[in-house]
Design an enzyme around this catalytic site. Structure first.
Site, PDB file in Angstrom:
ATOM      1  N   ARG A  75       0.854  -1.178   0.000  1.00 21.93           N
ATOM      2  CA  ARG A  75       0.000   0.000   0.000  1.00 21.93           C
ATOM      3  C   ARG A  75       0.895   1.234   0.000  1.00 21.93           C
ATOM      4  NH1 ARG A  75      -1.993  -3.597   3.918  1.00 21.93           N
ATOM      5  NH2 ARG A  75      -4.095  -4.410   3.492  1.00 21.93           N
TER       6      ARG A  75
ATOM      7  N   LYS B 166      -1.746  -2.016   7.927  1.00 17.00           N
ATOM      8  CA  LYS B 166      -2.936  -1.434   8.549  1.00 17.00           C
ATOM      9  C   LYS B 166      -3.196  -2.069   9.910  1.00 17.00           C
ATOM     10  CE  LYS B 166      -6.532  -0.951   5.924  1.00 17.00           C
ATOM     11  NZ  LYS B 166      -7.623  -1.246   4.967  1.00 17.00           N
TER      12      LYS B 166
ATOM     13  N   HIS C  36      -3.228   1.384  -5.177  1.00 20.24           N
ATOM     14  CA  HIS C  36      -4.113   0.247  -4.925  1.00 20.24           C
ATOM     15  C   HIS C  36      -4.431  -0.503  -6.211  1.00 20.24           C
ATOM     16  CE1 HIS C  36      -5.833  -1.355  -1.276  1.00 20.24           C
ATOM     17  NE2 HIS C  36      -6.848  -1.812  -1.978  1.00 20.24           N
TER      18      HIS C  36
ATOM     19  N   ARG D 264      -1.693  -2.814  -6.660  1.00 16.78           N
ATOM     20  CA  ARG D 264      -1.900  -3.923  -5.722  1.00 16.78           C
ATOM     21  C   ARG D 264      -2.880  -4.940  -6.314  1.00 16.78           C
ATOM     22  NH1 ARG D 264      -1.254  -4.935  -0.162  1.00 16.78           N
ATOM     23  NH2 ARG D 264      -3.102  -5.660   0.926  1.00 16.78           N
TER      24      ARG D 264
ATOM     25  N   HIS E 196      -3.921  -9.794   3.874  1.00 19.62           N
ATOM     26  CA  HIS E 196      -5.324  -9.556   4.199  1.00 19.62           C
ATOM     27  C   HIS E 196      -5.664 -10.188   5.547  1.00 19.62           C
ATOM     28  CE1 HIS E 196      -6.367  -9.080  -0.340  1.00 19.62           C
ATOM     29  NE2 HIS E 196      -6.031  -7.929   0.202  1.00 19.62           N
TER      30      HIS E 196
ATOM     31  N   TYR F 269     -10.850 -11.248  -5.627  1.00 20.97           N
ATOM     32  CA  TYR F 269     -10.029 -11.617  -6.773  1.00 20.97           C
ATOM     33  C   TYR F 269     -10.518 -12.902  -7.431  1.00 20.97           C
ATOM     34  CZ  TYR F 269      -7.079  -8.024  -4.849  1.00 20.97           C
ATOM     35  OH  TYR F 269      -6.627  -6.835  -4.373  1.00 20.97           O
TER      36      TYR F 269
END
Length: 410
Positions: free
Chosen positions: A262, A286, A354, A357, A380, A389
């Site tokens: 990110r 994050k 993103h 990504r 994730h 995805y």
């Protein structure tokens, strides 16, 4: 910079008054941040003027509050000076003196209106109760201020806030955003504010559920919007690797491309996070998550070329820093801007970190990687995040599908 004429003064700079002992330290501080010698001299001249101004009022450095600094600048502007008359101009001096403890810390403007008081209470809730990052808090407070300003009643009358008003605000917001890029912040921020208002007793009902579900998230509607391989290649090729800025930009874009980082993770990357001997890199993601990833050789080479031949001398501990003094850590928005400028140079449609990504994930999918492997690389927290995805290849949905429980015969 002369406090009397506004012209540059030549010769030694004489500083008298309470700030005289800090001249040499300020010189070293600014030089260490990469300021040119002439610019350092300009700041020392401004320090001399500030020290003389404090002395004339019988003050020392401890009296250099935010209010007094503002008065100093106002007097300079009133005398017709055009240099050293803004908060930005005096910021390096004040920052240095505050870090030494010579000047008191910056004093924020006191909350005076009911809205200010409520937002200050909300900020405390976000920090102490929710533990959100500084960036998220900034965005949430901005959205909260917009909503509270929109309300017809002052903040003191929130007890009558209804679900209809909340829905009406969201509908108006949605109409105003038609044709604009997706906004992933406003609706979660509004739900957060409404939960706070209920918990803090300002609103008798929990109105967070009155916020309609957003329809703008591309991952919820269709396949992820990934940048094309051709576009990414053109962006990498547009970076002039013979220049300092180009080497930095190439290393940043390559980090996004090969590691699927990110933008904020690139900006937060510390020198100490890079394990050159082990071939690993620590990524701070994050929610305070920390992961150790293999460092691809190509990325390590790009970082090394930047660090050895392009990175300015600075006390900053982050890998990537600004290329204009003061040389400080990049902001997350700066990473996005680096990519935007590269897209413009390459002549391709603009895309952000993103979308790169997404491209990394789709590339792994095409190469036969499993959903679990993609989720592991992208770090994730939940399988449902990686599940978007699977829309690229419907056959992969079976990897995430759970067996359907057999019900009893009727």
């Amino acid at each position: 910079m002369d406090s009397r004429s506004g012209a540059r003064r030549w010769g030694p700079i004489i500083v008298d008054g309470p700030l005289a002992p800090f001249v040499d330290g300020l010189r070293r501080e600014l030089a260490g941040q990469g300021y040119a010698l002439d610019t350092v001299g300009d700041h020392v001249h401004l320090l001399a003027d500030l020290s003389e101004w404090l002395s004339g009022r019988g003050l020392t450095g401890s009296g250099l509050t935010s209010e007094m600094a503002g008065e100093f600048l106002r007097e300079r502007r009133a005398r017709g000076l055009r240099i050293g008359v803004t908060v930005r101009a005096v910021a390096p001096i004040l920052g240095y003196l505050r870090r030494l403890g010579v000047a008191p810390p910056h004093s924020a403007v006191a909350a005076v209106t009911p809205q200010d008081v409520l937002l200050a209470e909300y900020r405390h809730y976000l920090v102490a109760e929710r533990g959100l990052s500084a960036g998220t808090i900034t965005h949430y407070l901005r959205c909260a201020r917009v909503f509270l300003t929109w309300l017809p009643e002052p903040c003191g009358s929130l007890s009558g806030l209804s679900s209809g008003q909340v829905t009406g605000y969201v509908m108006q917001w949605a109409r105003q955003r038609e044709g604009r890029p997706p906004d992933m912040v406003t609706l979660p921020a509004l739900r957060s504010l409404l939960r706070f208002l209920h918990v803090a007793g300002h609103v008798p009902w929990l109105l967070a559920d009155a916020v309609p579900a957003g329809r703008a998230h591309p991952g919820r509607l269709g396949v992820p919007r990934a940048a094309s391989a051709e576009g990414i290649g053109a962006v990498l090729a547009s970076c002039d690797r013979d220049s300092a800025v180009g080497r930095r930009d190439y290393a940043i874009v390559l980090s996004l491309t090969r590691l699927g980082l990110r933008g904020g993770e690139v900006a937060r990357l510390e020198l100490a996070d890079v394990g050159w001997r082990s071939g690993e890199v620590t990524i701070r993601g994050k929610g305070g998550r920390v992961d150790v990833l293999p460092l691809p050789g190509e990325v390590g080479e790009a970082w090394a070329q930047y660090l050895l031949h392009a990175r300015p001398k600075t006390t900053a501990t982050t890998v990537f820093v600004t290329m204009v003094a003061p040389f400080t850590a990049l902001a997350t928005s700066s990473v996005t801007q680096v990519l935007a400028r590269a897209c413009a140079r390459a002549g391709v449609a603009r895309f952000g970190p993103h979308r790169i990504r997404h491209a990394v994930a789709c590339g792994l999918l095409d190469a036969g990687a499993s959903m679990a492997e993609i989720g592991q690389l992208l770090r994730h927290a939940h399988e449902r995040t990686t599940a978007i995805y699977a829309k690229v290849d419907q056959a992969r949905l079976a990897e995430l599908a759970q067996p359907c429980p057999q019900g009893a015969a009727r």
